[in-house]
Design a protein around this motif. Structure first.
Motif, PDB file in Angstrom:
ATOM      1  N   ASP A 260       5.540 -10.561   5.910  1.00 16.21           N
ATOM      2  CA  ASP A 260       6.341 -10.401   7.127  1.00 16.21           C
ATOM      3  C   ASP A 260       5.635  -9.563   8.181  1.00 16.21           C
ATOM      4  N   ALA A 261       4.481  -8.998   7.861  1.00 11.74           N
ATOM      5  CA  ALA A 261       3.777  -8.133   8.798  1.00 11.74           C
ATOM      6  C   ALA A 261       2.590  -8.876   9.399  1.00 11.74           C
ATOM      7  N   ASP A 262       2.327  -8.576  10.661  1.00 15.00           N
ATOM      8  CA  ASP A 262       1.214  -9.208  11.360  1.00 15.00           C
ATOM      9  C   ASP A 262      -0.046  -8.353  11.223  1.00 15.00           C
ATOM     10  N   ASP A 263      -1.180  -9.038  11.178  1.00 14.76           N
ATOM     11  CA  ASP A 263      -2.453  -8.321  11.219  1.00 14.76           C
ATOM     12  C   ASP A 263      -2.609  -7.674  12.587  1.00 14.76           C
ATOM     13  N   PHE A 285     -12.259  -6.685   6.108  1.00 17.03           N
ATOM     14  CA  PHE A 285     -10.914  -6.317   5.669  1.00 17.03           C
ATOM     15  C   PHE A 285      -9.964  -6.528   6.853  1.00 17.03           C
ATOM     16  N   SER A 286      -8.676  -6.498   6.576  1.00 13.66           N
ATOM     17  CA  SER A 286      -7.671  -6.600   7.642  1.00 13.66           C
ATOM     18  C   SER A 286      -6.623  -5.523   7.434  1.00 13.66           C
ATOM     19  N   ILE A 287      -5.979  -5.127   8.523  1.00 13.42           N
ATOM     20  CA  ILE A 287      -4.932  -4.111   8.483  1.00 13.42           C
ATOM     21  C   ILE A 287      -3.693  -4.674   9.151  1.00 13.42           C
ATOM     22  N   LYS A 288      -2.562  -4.559   8.482  1.00 14.97           N
ATOM     23  CA  LYS A 288      -1.310  -5.062   9.015  1.00 14.97           C
ATOM     24  C   LYS A 288      -0.478  -3.928   9.610  1.00 14.97           C
ATOM     25  N   GLN A 289       0.489  -4.273  10.432  1.00 13.87           N
ATOM     26  CA  GLN A 289       1.428  -3.295  10.955  1.00 13.87           C
ATOM     27  C   GLN A 289       2.127  -2.586   9.793  1.00 13.87           C
ATOM     28  N   GLY A 290       2.168  -1.275   9.861  1.00 16.98           N
ATOM     29  CA  GLY A 290       2.845  -0.508   8.836  1.00 16.98           C
ATOM     30  C   GLY A 290       2.051  -0.294   7.571  1.00 16.98           C
ATOM     31  N   GLU A 291       0.791  -0.748   7.546  1.00 12.96           N
ATOM     32  CA  GLU A 291      -0.023  -0.621   6.346  1.00 12.96           C
ATOM     33  C   GLU A 291      -0.877   0.645   6.404  1.00 12.96           C
ATOM     34  N   VAL A 292      -1.049   1.285   5.252  1.00 13.03           N
ATOM     35  CA  VAL A 292      -1.932   2.449   5.115  1.00 13.03           C
ATOM     36  C   VAL A 292      -3.147   2.009   4.299  1.00 13.03           C
ATOM     37  N   CYS A 440       3.201   1.573  12.460  1.00 10.19           N
ATOM     38  CA  CYS A 440       1.859   1.967  12.878  1.00 10.19           C
ATOM     39  C   CYS A 440       0.881   1.726  11.721  1.00 10.19           C
ATOM     40  N   ALA A 441      -0.230   1.083  12.002  1.00  9.13           N
ATOM     41  CA  ALA A 441      -1.273   0.923  10.995  1.00  9.13           C
ATOM     42  C   ALA A 441      -2.069   2.212  10.913  1.00  9.13           C
ATOM     43  N   VAL A 442      -2.290   2.706   9.702  1.00 15.59           N
ATOM     44  CA  VAL A 442      -3.016   3.962   9.498  1.00 15.59           C
ATOM     45  C   VAL A 442      -4.250   3.697   8.657  1.00 15.59           C
ATOM     46  N   LEU A 443      -5.398   4.062   9.185  1.00 17.35           N
ATOM     47  CA  LEU A 443      -6.649   3.997   8.439  1.00 17.35           C
ATOM     48  C   LEU A 443      -7.004   5.427   8.038  1.00 17.35           C
ATOM     49  N   LEU A 444      -6.930   5.705   6.758  1.00  9.59           N
ATOM     50  CA  LEU A 444      -7.027   7.069   6.257  1.00  9.59           C
ATOM     51  C   LEU A 444      -8.342   7.292   5.526  1.00  9.59           C
ATOM     52  N   VAL A 445      -9.172   8.176   6.073  1.00  9.94           N
ATOM     53  CA  VAL A 445     -10.431   8.555   5.426  1.00  9.94           C
ATOM     54  C   VAL A 445     -10.186   9.791   4.573  1.00  9.94           C
ATOM     55  N   SER A 446     -10.684   9.761   3.355  1.00  6.68           N
ATOM     56  CA  SER A 446     -10.549  10.931   2.486  1.00  6.68           C
ATOM     57  C   SER A 446     -11.617  10.898   1.410  1.00  6.68           C
ATOM     58  N   HIS A 447     -12.051  12.110   0.998  1.00  2.85           N
ATOM     59  CA  HIS A 447     -12.950  12.220  -0.143  1.00  2.85           C
ATOM     60  C   HIS A 447     -12.172  12.373  -1.445  1.00  2.85           C
TER      61      HIS A 447
END
Length: 462
Positions: A260-263, A285-292, A440-447
């Protein structure tokens, strides 16, 4: 063991208000001492008081004794480099932006240790090899990742052979392997002297051993041998701090129906080069609305550069990036910086910076106070500039400013690297809620792989 540094009832004030309650401690030769605590608890204030680096509007009381003598600020400052050294929380504050990294370490050996140029260069090269920067010594600080700059700052600061080392969050932004290497480096450099480390990382405190002090809200709540305190904590806050490590978190990733979410963004076979070097190739890769989405990889592998490319701040070398959300405004594609001082001007107060954002984008100012409460930010920080607050407070303020802009895509580059486990859990939870509630799409960088596993729908390795 001889006492190299002794504090007797040292307290820090702003006007009549006490920011750091009186504290006494003794730093002995060969015995590491670690201060563990929440962001803004006064840990860095204590280190600044010892070194004589407090802002002019703050005052200190009590006695600070170095090498057997109670010293004034000026006398302690005269020991910088040769006898006492502090590793600041932000590497950019201690590095020359115009010099190559190898030259910054070399000049310490040459002018502090009085080595000839050839020997100084050889010793600097060896130091950079120890911290994993053998192939990056020719670069300036602004050409390095945050973690790489941190390692360069440590190499330069410890090259002078100071007997007292104060390390303020020396392992932030580093992957586990690099973190452990830096701890070993500091331990080796302090064998003939003493090491006082400030950290919010329970794993680092455990690895350092020695004596441990736990601080909260400007006061000491618990102290003792590190293993004893961490394995059998007596204070409720110490127990809460240990329990908030990411490995103990419940799964935070919100439920989402991907069909149900759009890229919102698609990366197709992307290659990125920087400084003549390929950082990564064939990334899709792809990121959708609301995806972490979690981004993981070693320090310096190109995680921050990837985020800049997704925000159209860097060109890709090959492949294709597609943004599908055409209605979003440019300011709704946002980045949370790994080093928040790089995102703020120090010439005005944080309150003025918020006012500028509110005026520029027509934001309802009534939204600020509830968000500040949610992020545990005191109203008083709005009267200070970015250099007069802790690193953790500034990172939370950066998140506040981003949330006011209603982002559709948020690149969060190590957003909790300056936060204690309790605050990190709260802030990460807020970012996850933002993804779920606002789409909101969130791209989270972490070690921290535990953090990524507990919060992200998918993980991209670089």
């Amino acid at each position: 063991m001889s006492v190299l540094l002794k504090l007797t009832n040292v307290a820090v004030y702003v006007g009549d208000a006490c920011l750091l309650e009186p504290i006494s401690l003794a730093l002995k030769q060969g015995q590491p001492l670690t201060i563990l605590g929440q962001t803004g608890s006064g840990k860095s204030l204590l280190a600044q008081a010892i070194m004589g680096l407090l802002p002019t509007d703050l005052s200190v009381s009590g006695d600070i004794e170095a090498f057997g003598k109670v010293m004034t600020i000026e006398e302690r400052q005269a020991l910088w480099g040769r006898e006492m050294v502090m590793l600041p929380q932000e590497p950019w504050h201690s590095l020359d932006p115009l010099m190559k990294g190898i030259d910054q370490v070399k000049e310490v050996y040459q002018f502090v240790r009085e080595k000839d140029p050839q020997e100084a260069l050889a010793m600097a090269e060896e130091d950079l090899r120890h911290v994993g920067l053998a192939d990056n010594g020719h670069k300036r600080a602004d050409e390095l990742s945050g973690g790489m700059a941190q390692r360069l700052a440590i190499a330069a600061a410890t090259a002078g052979g100071a007997h007292v080392i104060l390390a303020d969050e020396p392992t932030k932004g580093l992957d586990v392997t690099r973190r452990d290497g830096i701890v070993r480096l500091l331990q080796a450099r302090s064998k003939l002297g003493s090491l006082l480390t400030i950290t919010h990382d329970v794993a680092v405190a455990r690895q350092l051993g020695g004596l441990l002090l736990v601080m909260k809200e400007g006061r000491l709540v618990e102290q003792g041998e590190a293993a004893q305190v961490l394995d059998h904590p007596k204070d409720d806050y110490t127990r809460e701090l240990i329990a908030a490590e990411p490995r103990a978190w419940q799964d935070m990733a919100p439920t989402m129906r991907k069909n149900d979410a759009d890229d919102i963004l698609i990366a197709d076979n992307v290659r990125l080069e920087r400084g003549g070097r390929t950082l990564f190739d064939g990334l899709s890769f792809s990121i959708k609305q609301g995806e972490v989405v979690g981004i993981v990889g070693d320090s310096g592998c190109g995680k921050s550069s990837l985020g800049d490319a997704l925000l159209n701040l860097l060109p890709v070398s090959s492949g294709k990036l597609t943004r599908s959300n055409k209605t979003a405004k440019p300011h709704q594609w946002l980045k949370l910086y790994q080093d928040p001082p790089s995102a703020f001007s120090s010439s005005v107060t944080l309150g003025q910076l918020l006012d500028d954002v509110v005026d520029l984008h027509g934001i309802d100012k009534a939204r600020i106070s509830p968000l500040m409460d949610r992020l545990n930010l005191p109203e008083g920080i709005l009267d200070r500039n970015c250099l007069a607050v802790s690193g953790g407070e500034l990172q939370r303020f950066a998140i506040l400013r981003a949330l006011l802009l209603d982002p559709v895509f948020l690149f969060a580059d190590e957003p909790t690297s300056r936060l204690d486990p309790i605050t990190a859990k709260e802030v990460t939870g807020l970012l996850v809620e933002l993804a779920s509630e606002a789409g909101c799409a969130v791209l989270l960088v972490s070690h921290d792989m535990d953090l990524v596993r507990k919060t992200c729908h998918q993980v991209v390795s670089i």
